[in-house]
Design a protein around this motif. Sequence first.
Motif, PDB file in Angstrom:
ATOM      1  N   HIS A 111       0.813  -1.219   0.000  1.00  0.00           N
ATOM      2  CA  HIS A 111       0.000   0.000   0.000  1.00  0.00           C
ATOM      3  C   HIS A 111       0.858   1.287   0.000  1.00  0.00           C
ATOM      4  CE1 HIS A 111      -3.562   2.403   0.925  1.00  0.00           C
ATOM      5  NE2 HIS A 111      -2.854   3.011   1.853  1.00  0.00           N
ATOM      6  N   HIS A 115       1.300   4.712  -2.458  1.00  0.00           N
ATOM      7  CA  HIS A 115       1.299   6.131  -2.074  1.00  0.00           C
ATOM      8  C   HIS A 115       2.558   6.845  -2.555  1.00  0.00           C
ATOM      9  CE1 HIS A 115      -2.287   6.902   0.204  1.00  0.00           C
ATOM     10  NE2 HIS A 115      -2.073   5.917   1.061  1.00  0.00           N
ATOM     11  N   SER A 136       0.319   9.484   6.254  1.00  0.00           N
ATOM     12  CA  SER A 136      -1.054   8.988   6.135  1.00  0.00           C
ATOM     13  C   SER A 136      -1.633   8.781   7.525  1.00  0.00           C
ATOM     14  CB  SER A 136      -1.056   7.680   5.349  1.00  0.00           C
ATOM     15  OG  SER A 136      -0.445   6.680   6.116  1.00  0.00           O
ATOM     16  N   GLY A 137      -2.809   8.135   7.567  1.00  0.00           N
ATOM     17  CA  GLY A 137      -3.437   7.869   8.855  1.00  0.00           C
ATOM     18  C   GLY A 137      -2.660   6.838   9.660  1.00  0.00           C
ATOM     19  N   GLY A 138      -1.924   5.986   8.973  1.00  0.00           N
ATOM     20  CA  GLY A 138      -1.211   4.909   9.673  1.00  0.00           C
ATOM     21  C   GLY A 138       0.298   5.055   9.667  1.00  0.00           C
ATOM     22  N   GLY A 163      -1.358  11.620  10.537  1.00  0.00           N
ATOM     23  CA  GLY A 163      -2.799  11.606  10.272  1.00  0.00           C
ATOM     24  C   GLY A 163      -3.585  11.175  11.502  1.00  0.00           C
ATOM     25  N   ASP A 167      -6.418  13.109  13.508  1.00  0.00           N
ATOM     26  CA  ASP A 167      -7.727  12.517  13.800  1.00  0.00           C
ATOM     27  C   ASP A 167      -8.047  12.553  15.297  1.00  0.00           C
ATOM     28  OD1 ASP A 167      -8.015  12.032  11.124  1.00  0.00           O
ATOM     29  OD2 ASP A 167      -7.364   9.947  11.224  1.00  0.00           O
ATOM     30  N   GLY A 180      -8.889  15.052  10.018  1.00  0.00           N
ATOM     31  CA  GLY A 180      -7.787  15.854   9.476  1.00  0.00           C
ATOM     32  C   GLY A 180      -8.260  17.040   8.656  1.00  0.00           C
ATOM     33  N   GLY A 268      -2.643  10.848   2.917  1.00  0.00           N
ATOM     34  CA  GLY A 268      -3.761  11.762   3.163  1.00  0.00           C
ATOM     35  C   GLY A 268      -3.392  13.136   3.717  1.00  0.00           C
ATOM     36  N   VAL A 269      -2.395  13.189   4.614  1.00  0.00           N
ATOM     37  CA  VAL A 269      -2.030  14.471   5.224  1.00  0.00           C
ATOM     38  C   VAL A 269      -1.407  15.418   4.173  1.00  0.00           C
ATOM     39  CG1 VAL A 269      -0.733  15.566   7.116  1.00  0.00           C
ATOM     40  CG2 VAL A 269      -1.770  13.335   7.467  1.00  0.00           C
ATOM     41  N   ASN A 272      -3.117  18.554   3.107  1.00  0.00           N
ATOM     42  CA  ASN A 272      -3.182  19.735   3.980  1.00  0.00           C
ATOM     43  C   ASN A 272      -2.567  20.964   3.303  1.00  0.00           C
ATOM     44  OD1 ASN A 272      -1.956  21.547   6.239  1.00  0.00           O
ATOM     45  ND2 ASN A 272      -3.542  20.338   7.232  1.00  0.00           N
ATOM     46  N   THR A 299      -5.382  10.612  -0.887  1.00  0.00           N
ATOM     47  CA  THR A 299      -5.920   9.583   0.007  1.00  0.00           C
ATOM     48  C   THR A 299      -5.989   8.258  -0.784  1.00  0.00           C
ATOM     49  OG1 THR A 299      -8.069  10.466  -0.551  1.00  0.00           O
ATOM     50  CG2 THR A 299      -7.195  11.109   1.561  1.00  0.00           C
ATOM     51  N   ASP A 300      -6.449   7.202  -0.141  1.00  0.00           N
ATOM     52  CA  ASP A 300      -6.400   5.875  -0.763  1.00  0.00           C
ATOM     53  C   ASP A 300      -7.197   5.834  -2.073  1.00  0.00           C
ATOM     54  OD1 ASP A 300      -4.936   5.244   1.399  1.00  0.00           O
ATOM     55  OD2 ASP A 300      -6.460   4.019   2.387  1.00  0.00           O
TER      56      ASP A 300
HETATM   57  O1  KG4 Z   1      -3.573   8.003   3.082  1.00  0.00           O
HETATM   58  P1  KG4 Z   1      -4.886   7.971   3.765  1.00  0.00           P
HETATM   59  O2  KG4 Z   1      -6.119   8.078   2.929  1.00  0.00           O
HETATM   60  O3  KG4 Z   1      -5.135   6.681   4.579  1.00  0.00           O
HETATM   61  C1  KG4 Z   1      -4.198   5.860   5.113  1.00  0.00           C
HETATM   62  O4  KG4 Z   1      -3.649   5.037   4.367  1.00  0.00           O
HETATM   63  O5  KG4 Z   1      -3.986   6.042   6.334  1.00  0.00           O
HETATM   64  O6  KG4 Z   1      -4.832   9.142   4.855  1.00  0.00           O
HETATM   65  C2  KG4 Z   1      -5.902   9.418   5.708  1.00  0.00           C
HETATM   66  C3  KG4 Z   1      -5.415  10.424   6.738  1.00  0.00           C
HETATM   67  C4  KG4 Z   1      -6.431  10.650   7.858  1.00  0.00           C
HETATM   68  O7  KG4 Z   1      -5.749  10.574   9.086  1.00  0.00           O
HETATM   69  C5  KG4 Z   1      -6.949  12.060   7.590  1.00  0.00           C
HETATM   70  O8  KG4 Z   1      -7.368  12.741   8.756  1.00  0.00           O
HETATM   71  C6  KG4 Z   1      -5.749  12.722   6.965  1.00  0.00           C
HETATM   72  O9  KG4 Z   1      -5.194  11.715   6.128  1.00  0.00           O
HETATM   73  N1  KG4 Z   1      -6.110  13.922   6.189  1.00  0.00           N
HETATM   74  C7  KG4 Z   1      -5.683  15.164   6.489  1.00  0.00           C
HETATM   75  C8  KG4 Z   1      -6.263  16.040   5.531  1.00  0.00           C
HETATM   76  N2  KG4 Z   1      -7.020  15.280   4.670  1.00  0.00           N
HETATM   77  C9  KG4 Z   1      -6.896  13.985   5.091  1.00  0.00           C
HETATM   78  N3  KG4 Z   1      -4.884  15.602   7.474  1.00  0.00           N
HETATM   79  C10 KG4 Z   1      -4.643  16.926   7.520  1.00  0.00           C
HETATM   80  N4  KG4 Z   1      -5.151  17.824   6.655  1.00  0.00           N
HETATM   81  C11 KG4 Z   1      -5.965  17.443   5.658  1.00  0.00           C
HETATM   82  N5  KG4 Z   1      -6.459  18.328   4.793  1.00  0.00           N
END
Ligand code: KG4
Length: 341
Positions: A111, A115, A136-138, A163, A167, A180, A268-269, A272, A299-300
């Motif tokens: 995964h 990314h 990312s979130g993880g 991330g 959250d 986020g 995902g971050v 920002n 994001t994913d």
């Molecule tokens: O990459 P992703 O879709 O999922 C994973 O593989 O984890 O990332 C999701 C993460 C979440 O924690 C979400 O809150 C964060 O990305 N996120 C953000 C923003 N948009 C998504 N964090 C900060 N600012 C943003 N605009």
Amino acid sequence: MIILGIETSCDETGIALYDTERGLLSHALYSQIEMHSEYGGVVPELASRDHIRRILPLIKQALDSAQCRLSDIEALAYTQGPGLAGALLVGASIGAALSFVLKIPALGIHHLEGHLLSPLLSTPSPQFPFIALLVSGGHTQLMQVDGVGQYRLMGETVDDAAGEAFDKTAKLLGLGYPGGAALSKLAEKGRLGQFNLPCPMINSGDLNFSFSGLKTAVLTLINRQEMNPQVCADIALAFQEAVVTVLTKKSLTALSNSGLHQLVVAGGVGANQRLRQHLAKKAASIGATVFYPQLEFCTDNGAMIALAGALRMQAADKLDDLSTGSFTVRARWDLSQTMQD
Ligand code: KG4
Ligand code: ZN
């Protein structure tokens, strides 16, 4: 070669068709965020069941919008891990079944590799070698990427991912899940300098990160304050500034330590806007360029998995070995274990 990409590692079902000659042909996505937000986080069993419901209609949708038939697909790439085991199994089993029926190769993709290669879907795209900040979130990692399958970990979080910190802090501020994007929207109304939060490990001398203390600092602040919407926005801004400052400083150090001038921000971050502004300014000051995937691929999504599969297959000597009909998933999987010689 036309490759079908399948992503089901967490709470997004992503499907895409990528042509090694023509680029991305189509992509289709279903996000389960609304379903999970009721529970304040992803419920693994619900996630798997929903992937089952969505995956075949999404494959049909992606085929239709690319004006392709099932028989046009020449290879398959699915997310093999890391992620939720049950969710991964949905994509992997559909991938293996299609590979068996269509007699085409299927490749399990990491995964995070998806990314970190995702900015290659956009133009202008970075050239190897580059530094990748995966947020990312993880995960929160800095990697040196020398080529497809050549990734060197330079630093990573010792506790929460960036991330995840967004959250958890969003939750403390009463925002929904995942918070986020909502937190960064709220921060737009914040007043800079009202609160100062620590920038964890900023002077640690290495490229590692730590974000769990920051969340605790926010909690302490909330407990001490008379909360109102303006204070919430001020805290959101202070939190975002602290995370952005640390991510930027360490990314620039990674660039200067490696002597490279291209930084890729993925995960995902990376969506920002404040992080983007700050990185752009600081990178420009040292003559470096920052690359991002298109917003929809931050994001994913299935497009990054199809692309990673295409690049891996182009680099592979033999594709025959890939169509075995059997499959495994890896809920935990270190990216360094996918290295190519
Ligand atoms: O990459 P992703 O879709 O999922 C994973 O593989 O984890 O990332 C999701 C993460 C979440 O924690 C979400 O809150 C964060 O990305 N996120 C953000 C923003 N948009 C998504 N964090 C900060 N600012 C943003 N605009
Ligand atoms: Zn992801």
